[in-house]
Design a protein around this motif. Structure first.
Motif, PDB file in Angstrom:
ATOM      1  N   ASP A   1       1.697   5.796  -1.724  1.00  0.00           N
ATOM      2  CA  ASP A   1       0.439   6.705  -2.012  1.00  0.00           C
ATOM      3  C   ASP A   1      -0.264   7.263  -0.479  1.00  0.00           C
ATOM      4  O   ASP A   1       0.359   7.116   0.752  1.00  0.00           O
ATOM      5  CB  ASP A   1      -0.515   5.690  -2.333  1.00  0.00           C
ATOM      6  CG  ASP A   1      -1.809   6.199  -3.121  1.00  0.00           C
ATOM      7  OD1 ASP A   1      -1.794   7.531  -3.274  1.00  0.00           O
ATOM      8  OD2 ASP A   1      -2.616   5.399  -3.653  1.00  0.00           O
ATOM      9  N   THR A   2      -1.254   8.088  -0.587  1.00  0.00           N
ATOM     10  CA  THR A   2      -1.558   8.835   0.444  1.00  0.00           C
ATOM     11  C   THR A   2      -2.177   7.960   1.491  1.00  0.00           C
ATOM     12  O   THR A   2      -2.740   6.832   1.179  1.00  0.00           O
ATOM     13  CB  THR A   2      -2.852   9.536  -0.157  1.00  0.00           C
ATOM     14  OG1 THR A   2      -2.593  10.338  -1.076  1.00  0.00           O
ATOM     15  CG2 THR A   2      -3.485  10.472   0.796  1.00  0.00           C
ATOM     16  N   GLY A   3      -1.759   8.170   2.416  1.00  0.00           N
ATOM     17  CA  GLY A   3      -2.134   7.458   3.669  1.00  0.00           C
ATOM     18  C   GLY A   3      -1.407   6.050   4.107  1.00  0.00           C
ATOM     19  O   GLY A   3      -1.761   5.512   5.259  1.00  0.00           O
ATOM     20  N   ASP A   4      -0.510   5.893   3.209  1.00  0.00           N
ATOM     21  CA  ASP A   4       0.355   4.796   3.424  1.00  0.00           C
ATOM     22  C   ASP A   4       1.434   4.972   4.832  1.00  0.00           C
ATOM     23  O   ASP A   4       1.930   6.044   4.915  1.00  0.00           O
ATOM     24  CB  ASP A   4       1.262   4.199   2.146  1.00  0.00           C
ATOM     25  CG  ASP A   4       0.472   3.667   1.088  1.00  0.00           C
ATOM     26  OD1 ASP A   4      -0.490   2.918   1.441  1.00  0.00           O
ATOM     27  OD2 ASP A   4       1.155   3.732  -0.005  1.00  0.00           O
ATOM     28  N   THR A   5       1.596   3.807   5.491  1.00  0.00           N
ATOM     29  CA  THR A   5       2.581   3.910   6.453  1.00  0.00           C
ATOM     30  C   THR A   5       3.474   2.675   6.218  1.00  0.00           C
ATOM     31  O   THR A   5       3.126   1.609   5.486  1.00  0.00           O
ATOM     32  CB  THR A   5       2.107   3.773   7.761  1.00  0.00           C
ATOM     33  OG1 THR A   5       1.269   2.494   8.047  1.00  0.00           O
ATOM     34  CG2 THR A   5       1.025   4.783   8.105  1.00  0.00           C
ATOM     35  N   CYS A   6       4.812   2.577   6.762  1.00  0.00           N
ATOM     36  CA  CYS A   6       5.580   1.225   6.650  1.00  0.00           C
ATOM     37  C   CYS A   6       4.806  -0.004   7.124  1.00  0.00           C
ATOM     38  O   CYS A   6       4.809  -1.117   6.426  1.00  0.00           O
ATOM     39  CB  CYS A   6       6.714   1.589   7.463  1.00  0.00           C
ATOM     40  SG  CYS A   6       8.014   2.740   6.734  1.00  0.00           S
TER      41      CYS A   6
END
Length: 98
Positions: free
Chosen positions: A53-58
């Motif tokens: 989703d928007t803004g997700d990082t690993c």
């Protein structure tokens, strides 16, 4: 010392022969290297996935689902964490087979 070509047709033929040999040899050598590296890499089978989703990082995903970074990386071997995009699926849980 290299011998010069006396006949231009003969020179073109020799160049074409060398290029053909290189084109045949290059892919077959690549397969040898690829098959050796692929043989050592486990194949993931996902049982749980997540839609980025928007803004997700690993790192956020790893923390959100209480995962181990090593496991997350193993289950997502082709994932580029520097270039996640909305709608991309990542594997959260699964098994690795040889």
């Amino acid at each position: 010392m290299a011998k010069g070509c006396n006949n231009s047709i003969n020179c073109y033929f020799n160049v074409a022969l060398v290029l053909t040999f290189l084109l045949i040899l290059t892919p077959s050598m690549g397969r040898v290297f690829i098959s050796n590296s692929e043989a050592s890499q486990a194949i993931p089978t996902c049982t749980t996935i997540y839609n980025v989703d928007t803004g997700d990082t690993c790192n956020n995903i790893i923390k959100l689902f209480d995962l181990k970074a090593k496991d997350f990386s193993s289950l997502n071997p082709n994932l580029n964490c520097d270039d996640l995009f909305v709608g991309e699926y990542v594997c959260l849980n699964g098994t690795l087979s040889a």
